[in-house]
Structure formats: C-alpha cells, structure tokens
Design a protein around this motif. Structure first.
Motif, short mmCIF file in Angstrom:
data_model
loop_
_atom_site.label_atom_id
_atom_site.label_comp_id
_atom_site.label_asym_id
_atom_site.label_seq_id
_atom_site.Cartn_x
_atom_site.Cartn_y
_atom_site.Cartn_z
N PHE A 26 8.77 -14.87 18.75
CA PHE A 26 7.90 -15.00 17.58
C PHE A 26 6.71 -14.05 17.68
CE2 PHE A 26 4.00 -16.89 15.88
CZ PHE A 26 4.31 -16.99 14.54
N LEU A 27 6.03 -14.06 18.82
CA LEU A 27 4.83 -13.23 19.00
C LEU A 27 5.17 -11.74 18.98
CD1 LEU A 27 2.93 -15.27 21.75
CD2 LEU A 27 2.36 -15.09 19.31
N ALA A 28 6.35 -11.40 19.45
CA ALA A 28 6.74 -9.99 19.48
C ALA A 28 7.10 -9.46 18.11
CB ALA A 28 7.92 -9.80 20.44
N ALA A 29 7.58 -10.32 17.22
CA ALA A 29 8.10 -9.87 15.92
C ALA A 29 7.14 -10.08 14.76
CB ALA A 29 9.42 -10.58 15.62
N VAL A 30 6.35 -11.15 14.79
CA VAL A 30 5.64 -11.59 13.59
C VAL A 30 4.62 -10.57 13.10
CG1 VAL A 30 3.84 -12.86 14.87
CG2 VAL A 30 4.44 -13.54 12.52
N TRP A 31 3.93 -9.88 14.01
CA TRP A 31 2.85 -8.99 13.57
C TRP A 31 3.38 -7.76 12.85
CZ3 TRP A 31 -0.47 -12.46 13.87
CH2 TRP A 31 -0.55 -13.32 14.97
N TYR A 32 4.55 -7.28 13.24
CA TYR A 32 5.16 -6.14 12.54
C TYR A 32 5.63 -6.56 11.15
CZ TYR A 32 5.05 -4.03 17.14
OH TYR A 32 4.63 -3.53 18.34
N ILE A 33 6.11 -7.77 11.04
CA ILE A 33 6.51 -8.29 9.73
C ILE A 33 5.29 -8.45 8.83
CG2 ILE A 33 7.54 -10.28 8.54
CD1 ILE A 33 9.28 -10.70 11.03
N VAL A 34 4.21 -8.97 9.40
CA VAL A 34 2.97 -9.15 8.64
C VAL A 34 2.45 -7.81 8.12
CG1 VAL A 34 0.53 -9.79 8.81
CG2 VAL A 34 2.26 -11.29 9.78
N LEU A 35 2.37 -6.82 9.00
CA LEU A 35 1.78 -5.54 8.61
C LEU A 35 2.63 -4.81 7.57
CD1 LEU A 35 0.40 -4.12 11.99
CD2 LEU A 35 -0.89 -4.97 10.02
N THR A 36 3.96 -4.85 7.73
CA THR A 36 4.82 -4.19 6.75
C THR A 36 4.70 -4.85 5.38
OG1 THR A 36 6.38 -3.68 8.53
CG2 THR A 36 7.17 -3.43 6.28
N THR A 37 4.72 -6.18 5.37
CA THR A 37 4.57 -6.91 4.11
C THR A 37 3.19 -6.68 3.50
OG1 THR A 37 6.02 -8.62 5.01
CG2 THR A 37 4.81 -9.16 3.02
N TYR A 38 2.18 -6.65 4.36
CA TYR A 38 0.80 -6.42 3.91
C TYR A 38 0.67 -5.07 3.19
CZ TYR A 38 -4.05 -4.86 4.45
OH TYR A 38 -5.30 -4.34 4.23
N ASN A 39 1.22 -4.02 3.80
CA ASN A 39 1.14 -2.69 3.18
C ASN A 39 1.87 -2.65 1.84
OD1 ASN A 39 -0.35 -1.43 5.23
ND2 ASN A 39 1.47 -1.12 6.48
N GLY A 40 2.99 -3.38 1.75
CA GLY A 40 3.69 -3.44 0.47
C GLY A 40 2.91 -4.17 -0.59
N ALA A 41 2.35 -5.32 -0.22
CA ALA A 41 1.58 -6.12 -1.18
C ALA A 41 0.30 -5.40 -1.61
CB ALA A 41 1.24 -7.48 -0.56
N LYS A 42 -0.30 -4.68 -0.67
CA LYS A 42 -1.54 -3.96 -0.97
C LYS A 42 -1.29 -2.80 -1.93
CE LYS A 42 -5.97 -3.64 0.37
NZ LYS A 42 -6.92 -4.78 0.33
N GLY A 43 -0.08 -2.22 -1.86
CA GLY A 43 0.19 -1.02 -2.63
C GLY A 43 0.90 -1.24 -3.96
N ILE A 44 1.03 -2.49 -4.39
CA ILE A 44 1.68 -2.75 -5.68
C ILE A 44 0.86 -2.11 -6.81
CG2 ILE A 44 2.30 -4.55 -7.35
CD1 ILE A 44 3.03 -6.34 -5.05
N SER A 45 1.54 -1.39 -7.67
CA SER A 45 0.86 -0.66 -8.74
C SER A 45 0.17 -1.62 -9.71
CB SER A 45 1.87 0.19 -9.50
OG SER A 45 1.28 0.77 -10.64
N PRO A 46 -1.11 -1.40 -10.00
CA PRO A 46 -1.81 -2.23 -10.99
C PRO A 46 -1.17 -2.15 -12.37
CG PRO A 46 -3.38 -0.94 -9.69
CD PRO A 46 -2.01 -0.42 -9.37
#
Length: 253
Positions: free
Chosen positions: A126-146
C-alpha cells in the motif's frame, strides 16, 4: 509493410538482447551471470517442480489486497487534492514527503508494529503504490480544462452531474496510468517485504541469491518481469475498453 515492420522490430530487439545475454553469460559463468541457455533449462525445471508458480500466486493474491486499497484510497485523494484548494494545501506536503521516502526504510518499524504476517506485507505494498496513484490522479484532476466545466454549467448541470459526466471521464486516462505505475511499485514492494521476513516468493529469491549458480535467481526475476508486463498490458486493454480515448490521451501523459 508498416505493420510487419512494427512486428519485426520488437522480435529483433528481443533476439539481440538474448544473444548479448548468452555471450556475456558464457564469459562470466553461471556463478556470476548465467547465460540465457542455462536459465532456460533451469526455468523449465522450476516450472515442472511447481513451487515457483505456487508461491507466486499466493504472493500476488496478498499483493492485490494492498494494491486495491491503494487505488481505493489514492484515487479519491488525488481527485480531492486536484479539485479542492483546501485539500491540496493540507495533503500535498505530506504526499510530497512520503513519495520520496524509501518504503524499505520503514519496514523494520512496520515489523515491530504489525508483525510479519499478511498485514505487514499489504501495508508495505500500500505505502509503495498509493503515492504514485495519488500524484497521477492529482495532476489529471488539476489539469481539467475549465472550458469543459463551463459547457456543463451552460446546460444547467449540477455539481454531481458535472463530476460523473465531465470530471470522471476526463480522469479515466490518469486513473488507469496511475494504477499501472502503482502496480509496478506494488509488485516490487511485495518481493521486498517478503525478502525481509523470508516468506513467499521473496523467500525464494533470497534463497536463490545464496546459491553459487545464478540460473534459479534469474529465472525468478524473469518471472516477475513477465508478470509485470502482463499486468501492465491487461490494465492498458482495460483502459481502452473503459475509455476509447485512453490511448490517445496516454500519449500526452
């Protein structure tokens, strides 16, 4: 002609690597780096014995528990951070800290707290995988076109409808990519945790590393590589099925 070329190039590359492996292996010897021919013979023998695949399947089932938990927690966390400035300010510093923290360095502490059973191995995965999943999802959510969100509001869509009809479909490529990256780290963490407590597939690798002949060790590592490739390919195909635009978007990521 182009299709034939695309099919031949990987085969040529594979043949070149095998040839180089055989030459280097014959030069160094089985004790340092067994040649491909010796590894092939050893691999067939290990398949006949059945222990390698048996331990692998058990370890993968345990790994999937930690990986699934990483997806269930990491994906919503990444979306929340990407779409909420408050969540971003509160969570991003901690995510940045943990993503660069070596999971292996935490294992001795986790052993003292959790013991050496399934809970430990799932937690390490869990600790090895979760942060990469968080960051990838975060970048996608942050970059959604207004502009996409503006279109939804122009059709009087409420917040729930905007999330399910606009935000979530736009995030599919990032969710699949995050899962693929997280899965590779999860498989590595599974082996690492098992090598610490000398159980499962990791124990086989640890024991093979103590032998004079490296054929068994290389066979075990090859199997892990095959598993990673297959798992990655399955997630990629699932992404294409879930979101036909996944492959096009993946080229941008």
């Amino acid at each position: 002609m182009k299709t034939l070329k695309n099919a031949l190039l990987p085969l040529i590359g594979f043949a070149l690597v095998l040839g180089l492996w055989e030459i280097v292996g014959l030069k160094l010897g089985d004790s340092l780096f067994a040649p491909a021919s010796s590894v092939f013979v050893q691999y067939i023998e290990m398949l006949r014995e059945g222990t390698m695949l048996q331990e692998l399947f058990i370890s993968l089932r345990q790994m999937l528990l930690g990986f699934s938990l990483a997806c269930v927690i990491g994906m919503p966390m990444g979306i929340a951070m990407g779409r909420s400035t408050i969540s971003d300010a509160m969570l991003r510093p901690w995510v940045s800290i943990f993503v660069v923290t070596s999971t292996a360095a935490l294992i001795p502490i986790l052993i003292m707290i959790l013991g050496t059973g399934l809970t430990l191995r799932s937690t390490v995965v869990f600790l090895a995988a979760v942060w990469y999943i968080v960051l990838t999802t975060y970048n996608g959510a942050k970059g959604i076109s207004p502009e996409l969100l503006a279109v939804g509001r122009s059709f009087s869509a409420n917040r729930t409808q905007i999330f399910w009809k606009i935000i979530l479909p736009a995030l599919y490529p990032y969710l699949i990519t995050g899962a693929r990256i997280g899965l590779i780290h999860a498989i590595r963490a599974m082996v690492m945790a098992e090598m610490f407590v000398i159980v499962g597939y990791g124990a086989l690798i640890n024991q093979s590393g103590m032998e004079i002949n490296t054929s068994a060790l290389l066979s075990l590592l090859l199997t892990l590589a095959f598993v990673s490739l297959i798992a990655n390919a399955l997630l990629s195909q699932w992404g294409k099925h879930l979101a036909p635009w996944y492959e096009q978007q993946r080229q941008i990521l």
